[in-house]
Design an enzyme around this catalytic site. Structure first.
Site, PDB file in Angstrom:
ATOM      1  N   ASP A 154       2.885  -6.263  10.537  1.00  0.00           N
ATOM      2  CA  ASP A 154       3.900  -5.892  11.525  1.00  0.00           C
ATOM      3  C   ASP A 154       3.796  -6.749  12.780  1.00  0.00           C
ATOM      4  O   ASP A 154       4.812  -7.183  13.337  1.00  0.00           O
ATOM      5  CB  ASP A 154       3.764  -4.412  11.896  1.00  0.00           C
ATOM      6  CG  ASP A 154       4.309  -3.492  10.823  1.00  0.00           C
ATOM      7  OD1 ASP A 154       5.069  -3.971   9.950  1.00  0.00           O
ATOM      8  OD2 ASP A 154       3.974  -2.291  10.845  1.00  0.00           O
ATOM      9  N   THR A 204      -0.892   7.589  -1.163  1.00  0.00           N
ATOM     10  CA  THR A 204      -2.181   7.496  -1.855  1.00  0.00           C
ATOM     11  C   THR A 204      -3.082   6.402  -1.294  1.00  0.00           C
ATOM     12  O   THR A 204      -4.277   6.383  -1.577  1.00  0.00           O
ATOM     13  CB  THR A 204      -1.959   7.222  -3.341  1.00  0.00           C
ATOM     14  OG1 THR A 204      -1.374   5.904  -3.487  1.00  0.00           O
ATOM     15  CG2 THR A 204      -1.035   8.259  -3.960  1.00  0.00           C
ATOM     16  N   ASP A 220      -1.454  -3.084  12.651  1.00  0.00           N
ATOM     17  CA  ASP A 220      -0.994  -3.604  11.363  1.00  0.00           C
ATOM     18  C   ASP A 220      -0.733  -5.098  11.503  1.00  0.00           C
ATOM     19  O   ASP A 220       0.186  -5.514  12.216  1.00  0.00           O
ATOM     20  CB  ASP A 220       0.276  -2.875  10.928  1.00  0.00           C
ATOM     21  CG  ASP A 220       0.718  -3.256   9.528  1.00  0.00           C
ATOM     22  OD1 ASP A 220       1.066  -4.439   9.321  1.00  0.00           O
ATOM     23  OD2 ASP A 220       0.701  -2.378   8.641  1.00  0.00           O
ATOM     24  N   ARG A 223       0.839  -1.197   0.000  1.00  0.00           N
ATOM     25  CA  ARG A 223       0.000   0.000   0.000  1.00  0.00           C
ATOM     26  C   ARG A 223       0.870   1.242   0.000  1.00  0.00           C
ATOM     27  O   ARG A 223       1.681   1.442   0.903  1.00  0.00           O
ATOM     28  CB  ARG A 223      -0.929  -0.004   1.225  1.00  0.00           C
ATOM     29  CG  ARG A 223      -1.934   1.127   1.213  1.00  0.00           C
ATOM     30  CD  ARG A 223      -3.006   0.938   2.262  1.00  0.00           C
ATOM     31  NE  ARG A 223      -2.512   1.063   3.623  1.00  0.00           N
ATOM     32  CZ  ARG A 223      -3.291   1.139   4.695  1.00  0.00           C
ATOM     33  NH1 ARG A 223      -4.600   1.064   4.547  1.00  0.00           N
ATOM     34  NH2 ARG A 223      -2.774   1.251   5.902  1.00  0.00           N
TER      35      ARG A 223
END
Length: 209
Positions: free
Chosen positions: A203, A108, A200, A104
């Site tokens: 992560d 944006t 996340d 990602r």
């Protein structure tokens, strides 16, 4: 939405709650994701077609059910989607595996492809696309787009957590693809993370920041 299935099984919900806890270790998070992957695979394959074959037991010949058609394909979206893979392969060890590499863009939030590898006959198989988080929906849509360009027409999407925004975007972009998730959370924050969520997933799974 009729094409969205929230898996409310107590074991799934219990393990998801454990994963939300920020104090859970990397090892614990990875193990729980593996376990939930197996449970979600059980749900998403519930209606696979079956056919009768002849089997000879120690006592007699008998006609018994077996899964019909070509073996299905698991398609994790790299990197976090691989957290589901071992659990799902434990349940369906003969499945093929495709890999869809996306990241990602932090500015944006759009998905950028960097790797794709699938069985040559993937278009003839049911493909289970998996990613722990359905947040903006950009990665899921890009993965489904990529597989459709390879001719795949029979796909299902599995995630651990979803945001309403991601569900809506994915459903609008691919109304033919059904979604299985353990929960639909409240919203996305300004950085595109699911709230309350669990942070996340990649992560936490790999111990990175």
């Amino acid at each position: 939405m009729s094409n969205v299935h929230v898996v409310s099984h107590p074991l799934v919900q219990h393990k998801l709650t454990l994963m939300r806890d920020k104090t859970v270790s990397t090892k614990g998070f990875r193990q729980l994701l593996n376990e939930i992957g197996m449970l979600l695979a059980y749900e998403v394959t519930r209606d696979l077609p079956i056919e009768l074959i002849e089997v000879e037991t120690p006592l007699a010949k008998t006609m018994q059910p077996t899964i019909a058609g070509k073996k299905l394909v698991f398609a994790p979206i790299l990197r976090a989607g691989t957290g589901f893979l071992d659990g799902m392969l434990n349940l369906v060890p003969s499945a093929r595996v495709a890999h869809v590499g996306l990241y990602r863009d932090p500015q944006t939030l759009e998905a950028v492809e960097y790797y794709f590898k699938a069985p040559t006959d993937v278009a003839e198989r049911l493909v289970i696309v998996m990613d722990p988080m359905l947040a903006t929906g950009n990665s899921a849509i890009a993965a489904l787009d990529r597989l459709k360009r390879r001719g795949v027409r029979d796909m299902r999407f599995v995630c651990l957590l979803a945001a309403p925004e991601g569900v809506e975007r994915l459903t609008n972009a691919h109304p033919d693809v059904e979604i299985w998730t353990a929960a639909i959370d409240e919203k996305l924050n300004d950085h595109g993370y699911i709230v309350p969520g669990l942070g996340d997933a990649g992560d936490r799974m790999f111990g990175t920041k």
